[in-house]
Design a protein around this motif. Structure first.
Motif, PDB file in Angstrom:
ATOM      1  N   GLN A 155       0.841  -1.197  -0.003  1.00 21.11           N
ATOM      2  CA  GLN A 155       0.060  -0.002   0.043  1.00 21.11           C
ATOM      3  C   GLN A 155       0.881   1.344   0.097  1.00 21.11           C
ATOM      4  O   GLN A 155       0.361   2.408  -0.312  1.00 21.11           O
ATOM      5  N   GLU A 156       2.000   1.142   0.228  1.00 19.77           N
ATOM      6  CA  GLU A 156       2.901   2.333   0.304  1.00 19.77           C
ATOM      7  C   GLU A 156       4.172   2.355  -0.338  1.00 19.77           C
ATOM      8  O   GLU A 156       4.957   3.401  -0.266  1.00 19.77           O
ATOM      9  N   ARG A 157       4.511   1.425  -1.036  1.00 14.98           N
ATOM     10  CA  ARG A 157       5.848   1.550  -1.723  1.00 14.98           C
ATOM     11  C   ARG A 157       5.545   1.361  -3.112  1.00 14.98           C
ATOM     12  O   ARG A 157       4.577   0.833  -3.792  1.00 14.98           O
ATOM     13  N   ASP A 158       6.358   2.120  -4.009  1.00  9.59           N
ATOM     14  CA  ASP A 158       6.512   2.141  -5.434  1.00  9.59           C
ATOM     15  C   ASP A 158       7.164   0.860  -5.918  1.00  9.59           C
ATOM     16  O   ASP A 158       8.335   0.516  -5.563  1.00  9.59           O
ATOM     17  N   THR A 159       6.806   0.582  -7.026  1.00  9.96           N
ATOM     18  CA  THR A 159       7.734  -0.587  -7.619  1.00  9.96           C
ATOM     19  C   THR A 159       8.111  -0.270  -9.148  1.00  9.96           C
ATOM     20  O   THR A 159       7.303  -0.202 -10.187  1.00  9.96           O
ATOM     21  N   GLU A 160       9.327   0.607  -9.255  1.00  5.44           N
ATOM     22  CA  GLU A 160       9.519   1.183 -10.647  1.00  5.44           C
ATOM     23  C   GLU A 160      10.649   0.388 -11.068  1.00  5.44           C
ATOM     24  O   GLU A 160      10.980   0.795 -12.249  1.00  5.44           O
ATOM     25  N   GLU A 161      11.230  -0.797 -10.623  1.00  3.30           N
ATOM     26  CA  GLU A 161      12.245  -1.776 -11.218  1.00  3.30           C
ATOM     27  C   GLU A 161      11.613  -2.751 -11.583  1.00  3.30           C
ATOM     28  O   GLU A 161      10.328  -2.907 -11.343  1.00  3.30           O
ATOM     29  N   GLY A 162      12.284  -3.685 -12.151  1.00  7.03           N
ATOM     30  CA  GLY A 162      11.694  -5.247 -12.543  1.00  7.03           C
ATOM     31  C   GLY A 162      12.363  -5.821 -13.353  1.00  7.03           C
ATOM     32  O   GLY A 162      13.347  -5.139 -14.070  1.00  7.03           O
ATOM     33  N   THR A 163      11.651  -6.772 -14.109  1.00  6.79           N
ATOM     34  CA  THR A 163      12.134  -7.381 -15.273  1.00  6.79           C
ATOM     35  C   THR A 163      10.967  -7.913 -16.230  1.00  6.79           C
ATOM     36  O   THR A 163      10.030  -8.198 -15.742  1.00  6.79           O
ATOM     37  N   VAL A 214       7.353  -8.447 -14.241  1.00  9.55           N
ATOM     38  CA  VAL A 214       7.193  -8.392 -12.871  1.00  9.55           C
ATOM     39  C   VAL A 214       8.116  -7.069 -12.571  1.00  9.55           C
ATOM     40  O   VAL A 214       9.237  -7.121 -12.823  1.00  9.55           O
ATOM     41  N   LEU A 215       7.463  -6.424 -11.303  1.00 15.04           N
ATOM     42  CA  LEU A 215       8.166  -5.246 -10.988  1.00 15.04           C
ATOM     43  C   LEU A 215       8.459  -5.462  -9.592  1.00 15.04           C
ATOM     44  O   LEU A 215       8.044  -6.138  -8.763  1.00 15.04           O
ATOM     45  N   CYS A 216       9.495  -4.461  -9.267  1.00 15.09           N
ATOM     46  CA  CYS A 216      10.101  -4.540  -8.057  1.00 15.09           C
ATOM     47  C   CYS A 216      10.436  -3.305  -7.694  1.00 15.09           C
ATOM     48  O   CYS A 216      10.354  -2.343  -8.141  1.00 15.09           O
ATOM     49  N   GLU A 217      11.134  -3.070  -6.410  1.00 15.19           N
ATOM     50  CA  GLU A 217      11.521  -1.720  -5.840  1.00 15.19           C
ATOM     51  C   GLU A 217      12.636  -1.183  -6.289  1.00 15.19           C
ATOM     52  O   GLU A 217      12.836   0.044  -6.542  1.00 15.19           O
ATOM     53  N   SER A 218      13.667  -2.161  -6.416  1.00 13.84           N
ATOM     54  CA  SER A 218      15.077  -1.605  -6.555  1.00 13.84           C
ATOM     55  C   SER A 218      15.855  -2.349  -7.711  1.00 13.84           C
ATOM     56  O   SER A 218      15.423  -3.417  -8.016  1.00 13.84           O
ATOM     57  N   PHE A 232       6.874  -7.247  -4.764  1.00 12.90           N
ATOM     58  CA  PHE A 232       6.760  -7.702  -6.256  1.00 12.90           C
ATOM     59  C   PHE A 232       5.408  -7.713  -6.811  1.00 12.90           C
ATOM     60  O   PHE A 232       4.274  -7.841  -5.942  1.00 12.90           O
ATOM     61  N   ARG A 233       5.433  -7.257  -7.938  1.00 12.83           N
ATOM     62  CA  ARG A 233       3.867  -7.194  -8.731  1.00 12.83           C
ATOM     63  C   ARG A 233       4.143  -7.646  -9.652  1.00 12.83           C
ATOM     64  O   ARG A 233       4.907  -7.441 -10.906  1.00 12.83           O
ATOM     65  N   VAL A 234       3.166  -8.587  -9.982  1.00 10.18           N
ATOM     66  CA  VAL A 234       2.883  -9.121 -11.519  1.00 10.18           C
ATOM     67  C   VAL A 234       2.067  -8.339 -12.011  1.00 10.18           C
ATOM     68  O   VAL A 234       0.825  -8.387 -11.873  1.00 10.18           O
TER      69      VAL A 234
END
Length: 278
Positions: free
Chosen positions: A54-62, A77-81, A141-143
């Protein structure tokens, strides 16, 4: 209550990769039962992940592409860093998701996809694999999207895994289509041909070019049929920049992509161009 020794905590930490105090608390709550402690950690990790999402952005990923038995899948799939985006376990998760997309039925919901068994982690679903990774890395992580295509498909995944291209073919060799995939990644066409470009974009550009033509003193006195030819020429140049088949091929400027495809025996029906996060 069973005694929780330092050696037991150390051994459990080596299995999970989680912080020492988290392992000790879970073992204490489970009275030394490692299976129960694992379940406690999983549930706590899932709750913590839901909170952090709810509070973190996921602007990196693969991006990941998987091909097998005439089916090609692409997932994001996104992640934070950035460091986590290149973590082998994170990349394995993305590849496993792509494999499941390729080999399974069509999914409309991420939840249904993630409920499938993991190809690389026996006994875990994809969601369980994601939760296990979250418990160790503590990033969200977000798909975010996934798709699969059946038939001949050439593919290209950029070395940083942030740009992926699929070239859909009716005829021809997939290997020959890879150069066109790389062209798409570099030149970013908006459609295969003019029919794929939004008509409002074309109409707006034609209006702008006509206004510029009418305002140009060098063309003001020219007959309307001549001005129409000039306008058509400008529109052809405009569309050539946006349409894949009309673009100048990056590996051979003497040909358009359409000419290269014809010479290579390729019949292109469409393409997919994904850029991470867009």
């Amino acid at each position: 209550m069973a005694e929780i020794t330092a050696a037991a905590v150390k051994a459990f930490r080596e299995k999970t990769g989680l912080p020492m105090m988290d392992c000790k608390r879970a073992l204490t709550e489970a009275e030394g039962n490692e299976d129960l402690a694992m379940e406690i950690l999983r549930k706590k990790g899932l709750a913590k992940m839901a909170e952090k999402m709810q509070e973190r952005d996921t602007e990196e990923g693969t991006l990941a592409i998987y091909k097998a038995d005439g089916v090609t899948a692409i997932v994001e799939v996104l992640c934070e860093s950035a460091p986590v985006a290149s973590n082998p376990d994170f990349l394995q998760l993305a590849n496993d998701i792509a494999e499941v997309v390729a080999k399974s039925e069509e999914f409309t919901k991420v939840e249904d996809l993630m409920a499938q068994p993991s190809p690389s982690k026996a006994g875990l679903t994809l969601q369980g694999q994601l939760e296990e990774l979250f418990n160790r890395i503590r990033e969200v992580f977000r798909v975010t999207r996934f798709q699969k295509y059946t038939g001949k498909v050439a593919s290209y995944l950029h070395h940083d895994k942030k740009v992926g291209v699929l070239l859909l073919l009716e005829e021809g060799c997939e290997d020959a289509g890879r150069d066109i995939c790389m062209h798409i990644a570099a030149m970013r066409p908006e459609g295969l041909s003019e029919t794929d470009i939004d008509s409002t974009i074309i109409e707006n550009e034609r209006r702008v070019q006509k206004e510029l033509l009418d305002a140009d003193p060098a063309n003001a006195k020219k007959p309307e049929n001549i001005k129409e030819k000039i306008l058509n020429g400008r529109m052809a140049a405009f569309l050539a920049q946006k349409c894949l088949l009309s673009q100048e091929f990056v590996k051979d400027s003497s040909k358009t992509v359409g000419q290269y495809a014809k010479d290579a025996g390729l019949k292109i029906t469409g393409f997919v161009h994904w850029i991470l996060g867009k």
